[in-house]
Design an enzyme around this catalytic site. Structure first.
Site, PDB file in Angstrom:
ATOM      1  N   LYS A 117      11.174   6.930  15.464  1.00 28.26           N
ATOM      2  CA  LYS A 117      11.220   7.123  14.130  1.00 28.26           C
ATOM      3  C   LYS A 117      10.016   6.513  13.476  1.00 28.26           C
ATOM      4  CE  LYS A 117      14.479   6.666  10.071  1.00 28.26           C
ATOM      5  NZ  LYS A 117      13.481   6.247   9.076  1.00 28.26           N
ATOM      6  N   CYS A 412     -14.903 -28.347   0.681  1.00 29.57           N
ATOM      7  CA  CYS A 412     -16.066 -29.118   0.053  1.00 29.57           C
ATOM      8  C   CYS A 412     -16.321 -29.408  -1.263  1.00 29.57           C
ATOM      9  CB  CYS A 412     -17.474 -28.070   0.194  1.00 29.57           C
ATOM     10  SG  CYS A 412     -17.590 -27.061  -0.901  1.00 29.57           S
ATOM     11  N   CYS A 427     -14.736 -20.496  -3.738  1.00 29.92           N
ATOM     12  CA  CYS A 427     -15.501 -21.945  -3.505  1.00 29.92           C
ATOM     13  C   CYS A 427     -16.862 -21.474  -4.138  1.00 29.92           C
ATOM     14  CB  CYS A 427     -15.457 -22.370  -2.446  1.00 29.92           C
ATOM     15  SG  CYS A 427     -16.655 -23.353  -2.042  1.00 29.92           S
TER      16      CYS A 427
HETATM   17  S1  IVH Z   1      14.064  14.171  11.170  1.00 27.52           S
HETATM   18  C1  IVH Z   1      17.431  16.078   8.846  1.00 27.52           C
HETATM   19  N1  IVH Z   1      12.419  12.880  12.769  1.00 27.52           N
HETATM   20  O1  IVH Z   1      12.852   9.294   8.522  1.00 27.52           O
HETATM   21  C2  IVH Z   1      16.141  15.432   9.478  1.00 27.52           C
HETATM   22  N2  IVH Z   1      12.472  11.946  10.589  1.00 27.52           N
HETATM   23  O2  IVH Z   1      15.493   8.931   7.066  1.00 27.52           O
HETATM   24  C3  IVH Z   1      15.663  14.531   8.664  1.00 27.52           C
HETATM   25  N3  IVH Z   1      11.386   9.996  10.038  1.00 27.52           N
HETATM   26  O3  IVH Z   1      12.542  11.056   5.618  1.00 27.52           O
HETATM   27  C4  IVH Z   1      14.396  13.712   9.305  1.00 27.52           C
HETATM   28  N4  IVH Z   1      10.173   9.852  12.117  1.00 27.52           N
HETATM   29  O4  IVH Z   1      10.276  10.311   6.826  1.00 27.52           O
HETATM   30  C5  IVH Z   1      12.931  12.781  11.435  1.00 27.52           C
HETATM   31  N5  IVH Z   1      11.034  11.876  14.373  1.00 27.52           N
HETATM   32  C6  IVH Z   1      11.515  11.690  13.047  1.00 27.52           C
HETATM   33  C7  IVH Z   1      11.248  10.823  12.295  1.00 27.52           C
HETATM   34  C8  IVH Z   1      11.635  11.280  10.705  1.00 27.52           C
HETATM   35  C9  IVH Z   1      10.502   9.441  10.766  1.00 27.52           C
HETATM   36  C10 IVH Z   1      11.505   9.623   8.517  1.00 27.52           C
HETATM   37  C11 IVH Z   1      11.351  10.931   7.682  1.00 27.52           C
HETATM   38  C12 IVH Z   1      12.776  10.889   7.050  1.00 27.52           C
HETATM   39  C13 IVH Z   1      13.389   9.864   7.324  1.00 27.52           C
HETATM   40  C14 IVH Z   1      14.984   9.958   7.381  1.00 27.52           C
END
Ligand code: IVH
Length: 671
Positions: A117, A412, A427
């Site tokens: 994520k 200083c 400074c």
């Molecule tokens: S999938 C329905 N995959 O997390 C699927 N999201 O809370 C929705 N995000 O707005 C998103 N890495 O900004 C997905 N590998 C990933 C992700 C990801 C980051 C973020 C994305 C989304 C938020 C969801």
């Protein structure tokens, strides 16, 4: 070259440049050198200059950032961009898995695709007939902001998809910044006395929200694609196959760190593996996204109002902890900037013991309303030094004290003053030992003169033993001097001396950066080195000449001029020269039929703006200067030209009127 030939060559070059861009930024496997790439790129620009009709939105030249916007328009997503439910514990993850099975009426283990994520900003890219048409932020999920021109500047976003593309494809992904890039970016901002970003996500969001795409173009942004909106091709059977399809179209995915596993146990195993590897990744993640891999099952599971039933965010615990601010110390930087740093009661935050946190400046102190002695929540977020994110006011005992704004330098004693528009006091003491220490460290740093071994410890001793008063003194050190250090042996001393010796031949751009001229970070140091070619030329540059450079604004121009005007700096530079410090001259903006020539424009031109004229000569390798000197090759005089024209006559510099100039340009461009 006629138009047909030009058009064919333009198409070939575009294809080649897109391919090399992809090899470099998406696959990380470049096939040609940067200078070879630059050469192809310049050829493309030249063709487009002559045949502006060939410029399309997909041309590789369009990545530099188009015209600034007044404000962002809104875009309605064809399909809403959902968010995810969060789970934080193994039990919750098992519970999610049970729900999935219950809904599907199955007892069999489910195949899950586990993705990282990314902690960035979600966007949607719309490709129609293989062309990148519209890009938007997630917004509230239904409508987002149209940030197309900014997204176009991101090298890992293809402007055209590879062959066999679907008619319509809406790709979803995350824009992010690598940690290393983020830290370098913040360092540059700090040097320019600009506010720093708290973490890579904020830096990314700030970069995407720029109304001027040229600003975004300079930010080190990347994308990973992981989802799909509307799409009129044949739907891949699994989410993994979808990622494979993305990859085959030239979109950047993070498959290396993606796993398809059977059953929730293995999801938890992978989660634990990643929790352990999290610190070693080049970017920030805040957990996993666990998705049912089978696209048919995804459809069967469907979605609730705002979140899908087929995916969940499995989040790492936040890297936060509660502690107490025991004291606040003031740190004096190289430029004299005084920053407040909180000394914390040591506390462990995800495996690391934290005992200091940056409070940044007094605006931040006011915003947080933080007092010495407060109970606070600290968070490690991308930066090495953690941040205070929250004050637990309910825990105050009445024994807390305000953090006073310093009237004088803690090192200083010289007066400290806050310059208008800046967030920190500075400074004003020229011989402040703290400033000297920081400027020597900066001079010797990896990005500067790269003097290996000359770190904190030795710099401290150099100062304590009064061996250096400025950076030039480094080049006068002898073995005997070094032997006065604690625990200094023969070999160590030799190594240090030879590292110092070696630094004499660094490229000019690094030398300029190492000098620590205010507002001149690594990027500007390179620009200046390329434009002026030598230290002497730069030292002689006038305010106007500096301003004529695209990237130089009045602040930088002032700072450079003042730096070289200072008696003290001139002396130091002279001493270094005597000691044999000879930065390597760098090639001017390479090649070009007019390379080495300089032009000055004066008066008003009729058929093009002064800026256009300057860019035109620069593209051909010449320099556009602001003031006339003996070294000026041509003065182009428009209507109402005044003192510069007179000066050119006085010095016998060649004078062109607009017509002659344009004719000359046409001829040179033909060559
Ligand atoms: S999938 C329905 N995959 O997390 C699927 N999201 O809370 C929705 N995000 O707005 C998103 N890495 O900004 C997905 N590998 C990933 C992700 C990801 C980051 C973020 C994305 C989304 C938020 C969801």
């Amino acid at each position: 070259m006629d138009r047909n030939q030009a058009s064919r060559r333009h198409a070939d070059l575009s294809r080649e440049l897109h391919r090399h861009n992809y090899l470099y930024h998406t696959l990380d496997q470049p096939e040609i050198s940067d200078s070879e790439y630059d050469r192809l790129f310049r050829e493309l620009l030249e063709i487009e200059k002559k045949f502006p009709g060939l410029v399309t939105p997909e041309s590789p030249s369009q990545r530099v950032g188009g015209a600034p916007l007044e404000k962002f328009a809104t875009v309605r997503h064809t399909l809403p961009m959902l968010s995810l439910e969060n789970v934080f514990t193994r039990d919750d993850m098992v519970e999610f898995d049970s729900r999935v099975k219950r809904f599907l009426g199955s007892t069999q283990d489910v195949d899950y695709l586990c993705e990282l994520k990314m902690d960035g900003v979600a966007v949607e890219l719309v490709y129609r007939d293989g062309r990148f048409e519209i890009g938007s932020t997630r917004g509230d999920g239904v409508t987002g902001e149209n940030v197309t021109s900014n997204l176009r500047t991101i090298p890992s976003i293809p402007l055209v998809l590879k062959d066999a593309h679907p008619g319509l494809l809406e790709v979803r992904g995350e824009i992010y910044m690598d940690l290393e890039d983020f830290r370098a970016f913040n360092r540059e901002r700090e040097e320019k006395a600009e506010t720093v970003f708290a973490n890579p996500r904020n830096a990314t969001a700030g970069s995407l929200r720029q109304l001027d795409p040229a600003v975004t173009a300079r930010r080190p942004l990347k994308i990973f694609c992981f989802g799909v909106g509307a799409f009129d091709g044949e739907d891949p059977p699994t989410h993994f196959a979808l990622l494979e399809m993305f990859r085959s179209l030239g979109l950047r995915t993070n498959q290396e760190e993606t796993r398809v596993v059977r059953g929730v146990r293995r999801v938890i195993d992978f989660f634990e593996e990643m929790a352990g590897r999290r610190e070693a990744l080049p970017y920030e993640i805040d957990g996993l996204v666990v998705k049912v891999n089978d696209r048919n099952l995804q459809r069967e599971l469907g979605e609730k109002t705002r979140t899908p039933r087929w995916a969940v965010a499995f989040k790492f615990p936040p890297r936060q902890a509660e502690t107490v601010i025991e004291d606040v110390q003031l740190q004096v930087g190289r430029t004299g900037a005084i920053t407040p740093v909180a000394r914390l009661r040591p506390v462990e935050v995800s495996g690391v013991t934290v005992s200091r946190a940056s409070l940044h400046n007094w605006d931040e102190i006011a915003r947080l309303d933080v007092l010495k002695g407060d109970h606070v929540v600290v968070e490690r977020a991308g930066d090495v030094i953690p941040d205070v994110v929250k004050v637990l006011k309910e825990k105050r005992s009445g024994q807390e004290h305000p953090i006073p704004f310093p009237e004088s330098c803690p090192e200083c004693g010289a007066p400290a003053a806050r310059i208008e528009g800046e967030v920190v006091p500075r400074c004003q003491g020229l011989s402040c030992p703290a400033r000297l220490k920081e400027s020597i460290k900066h001079f010797a740093s990896r990005a500067g003169m790269d003097i290996e071994g000359l770190g904190d410890r030795y710099v401290d001793q150099l100062l304590r033993l009064d061996l250096v008063e400025n950076v030039a003194d480094l080049y006068r050190l002898s073995k005997e001097d070094l032997f006065r250090f604690e625990r200094m042996g023969d070999k160590l001393a030799e190594n240090l001396l030879s590292a110092i010796e070696e630094s004499k031949k660094r490229p000019l751009s690094r030398f300029l950066y190492a000098l620590g001229i205010r507002h001149v970070g690594q990027h500007l140091a390179r620009v200046l080195a390329r434009q002026f070619g030598s230290l002497e030329q730069l030292a002689r540059a006038s305010h106007e000449e500096l301003l004529a450079i695209h990237e130089v604004g009045p602040q930088v121009a002032d700072s450079v001029v003042n730096f070289f005007r200072s008696e003290e700096n001139r002396k130091t530079l002279g001493q270094m020269e005597k000691a044999g410090v000879m930065p390597r001259i760098e090639a001017r903006r390479a090649g070009g039929p007019l390379s080495g020539q300089s032009f000055v424009f004066t008066g008003s031109l009729e058929r093009l703006t002064r800026k256009e004229a300057q860019e035109r000569v620069e593209k051909l390798g010449a320099r556009a200067a602001g003031s006339v000197s003996k070294k000026t090759d041509y003065v182009v005089a428009g209507e109402d030209a005044g003192s510069k024209l007179a000066r050119a006559r006085e010095l016998g510099v060649k004078i062109l009127n607009e017509e002659e100039f344009l004719k000359m340009m046409d001829e040179v461009e033909e060559q």
